[in-house]
Scaffold this active site. Structure first.
Site, short mmCIF file in Angstrom:
data_model
loop_
_atom_site.label_atom_id
_atom_site.label_comp_id
_atom_site.label_asym_id
_atom_site.label_seq_id
_atom_site.Cartn_x
_atom_site.Cartn_y
_atom_site.Cartn_z
N LYS A 84 0.83 -1.22 0.00
CA LYS A 84 0.00 0.00 0.00
C LYS A 84 0.85 1.26 0.00
CE LYS A 84 -1.18 -0.37 4.80
NZ LYS A 84 -0.08 0.45 5.34
N ARG A 125 2.01 -8.37 13.63
CA ARG A 125 1.34 -7.28 12.90
C ARG A 125 0.20 -7.83 12.04
NH1 ARG A 125 5.42 -4.56 9.47
NH2 ARG A 125 3.90 -2.90 9.31
N ARG A 167 14.09 -2.33 8.50
CA ARG A 167 13.13 -1.77 9.44
C ARG A 167 12.98 -2.68 10.65
NH1 ARG A 167 7.46 0.24 6.95
NH2 ARG A 167 6.63 -1.00 8.67
N ARG A 220 11.83 -6.76 2.00
CA ARG A 220 11.94 -5.39 2.50
C ARG A 220 12.88 -5.33 3.71
NH1 ARG A 220 6.66 -2.01 4.19
NH2 ARG A 220 6.83 -3.06 6.19
N ARG A 257 -6.79 2.61 11.10
CA ARG A 257 -6.38 1.22 11.25
C ARG A 257 -7.26 0.50 12.26
NH1 ARG A 257 -0.84 1.34 9.54
NH2 ARG A 257 0.17 -0.67 9.62
P1 ADP Z 1 2.88 -1.36 6.76
O1 ADP Z 1 2.73 -0.49 5.57
O2 ADP Z 1 3.96 -2.37 6.61
O3 ADP Z 1 1.60 -1.96 7.24
P2 ADP Z 1 3.12 1.06 8.34
O4 ADP Z 1 4.36 1.77 7.96
O5 ADP Z 1 1.82 1.53 7.80
O6 ADP Z 1 3.35 -0.47 7.99
O7 ADP Z 1 2.96 1.03 9.94
C1 ADP Z 1 4.02 0.60 10.78
C2 ADP Z 1 3.61 0.68 12.25
O8 ADP Z 1 3.23 2.03 12.58
C3 ADP Z 1 2.40 -0.15 12.70
O9 ADP Z 1 2.76 -1.48 12.97
C4 ADP Z 1 1.97 0.61 13.96
O10 ADP Z 1 2.82 0.35 15.05
C5 ADP Z 1 2.20 2.06 13.57
N1 ADP Z 1 1.01 2.69 12.96
C6 ADP Z 1 0.90 3.15 11.68
N2 ADP Z 1 -0.32 3.66 11.46
C7 ADP Z 1 -1.01 3.51 12.61
C8 ADP Z 1 -2.34 3.82 13.01
N3 ADP Z 1 -3.23 4.38 12.17
N4 ADP Z 1 -2.72 3.52 14.28
C9 ADP Z 1 -1.87 2.97 15.14
N5 ADP Z 1 -0.60 2.63 14.83
C10 ADP Z 1 -0.16 2.90 13.57
#
Ligand code: ADP
Length: 187
Positions: A9, A140, A129, A123, A84
């Protein structure tokens, strides 16, 4: 955009934002910058990020509300990683409605779990990361299933959900999403 970790995404959101000339608001990227900059918000978020847990709704909302309002005034936005949880979706709706901000579409990228892990391990090798280890990834994914997946029904009931097959090349997925948005005439 709503999708499990590793579905692509972030990649698609960045391309879409460029294509449509609008803002790309990526909650994960913003949180990681706050952590790197050592801000109060970053210090609060760091442990959640490392464990693969969701950062508390209040922290995420504080970080995003101003940015989304500003981007809406400037012509639009793609939300990547937010909302989320159902609570975040509800809070976002309540904040957005009086400001006349609405979502045009919710794109759900669908990718099978075995493909997700293949992408995440690639990745992890490329970007290093902290939340890309297998144990954290599985956590996750479980959190996604429990907390984020219910958003798909929530948006489907509101007539906003558009499902896209994400298990194809970046270009094919991108073309598909642009096609969906053009059909909706939101672009
Ligand atoms: P990915 O694209 O791999 O799903 P993200 O970069 O979107 O990962 O998110 C990484 C981390 O950031 C999540 O595992 C969470 O800890 C935190 N995070 C991101 N967006 C949110 C959100 N809307 N609410 C709570 N935590 C978030």
């Amino acid at each position: 955009m709503v999708a499990p970790p590793g579905a692509g995404k972030g990649t698609q959101a960045a391309r879409l934002a460029e294509h449509f000339g609008i803002a790309h608001i990526a909650s994960g990227d913003l949180l990681r910058s706050e952590v790197a900059a050592g801000t109060a918000l970053g210090r609060e978020a760091a442990a959640y990020l490392d464990r693969g847990d969701l950062v508390p709704d209040r922290v995420v909302l504080d970080m995003l509300v101003g940015r989304v309002a500003q981007a809406a005034d400037a012509g639009g936005f793609i939300l990547d990683g937010f909302p989320r949880t159902l609570a975040q979706a509800q809070a976002a709706y309540e904040l957005a409605q009086p400001r006349d901000i609405a979502l045009d579409a919710v794109i759900a990228l669908e990718v099978p779990p075995e493909e997700l892990w293949a992408r995440m391990s690639a990745r992890a090798a490329a970007e290093g990361r902290a939340d890309d280890t297998q144990a954290v990834f599985e956590h996750r994914l479980a959190i996604y299933d429990e907390q984020t997946k219910p958003l798909l029904n929530f948006y489907d009931e509101r007539g906003l959900l558009q499902k896209v097959d994400g298990a194809r090349s970046v270009d094919e997925v991108f073309a598909d999403i642009v096609g969906v948005l053009e059909d909706l005439s939101v672009s």
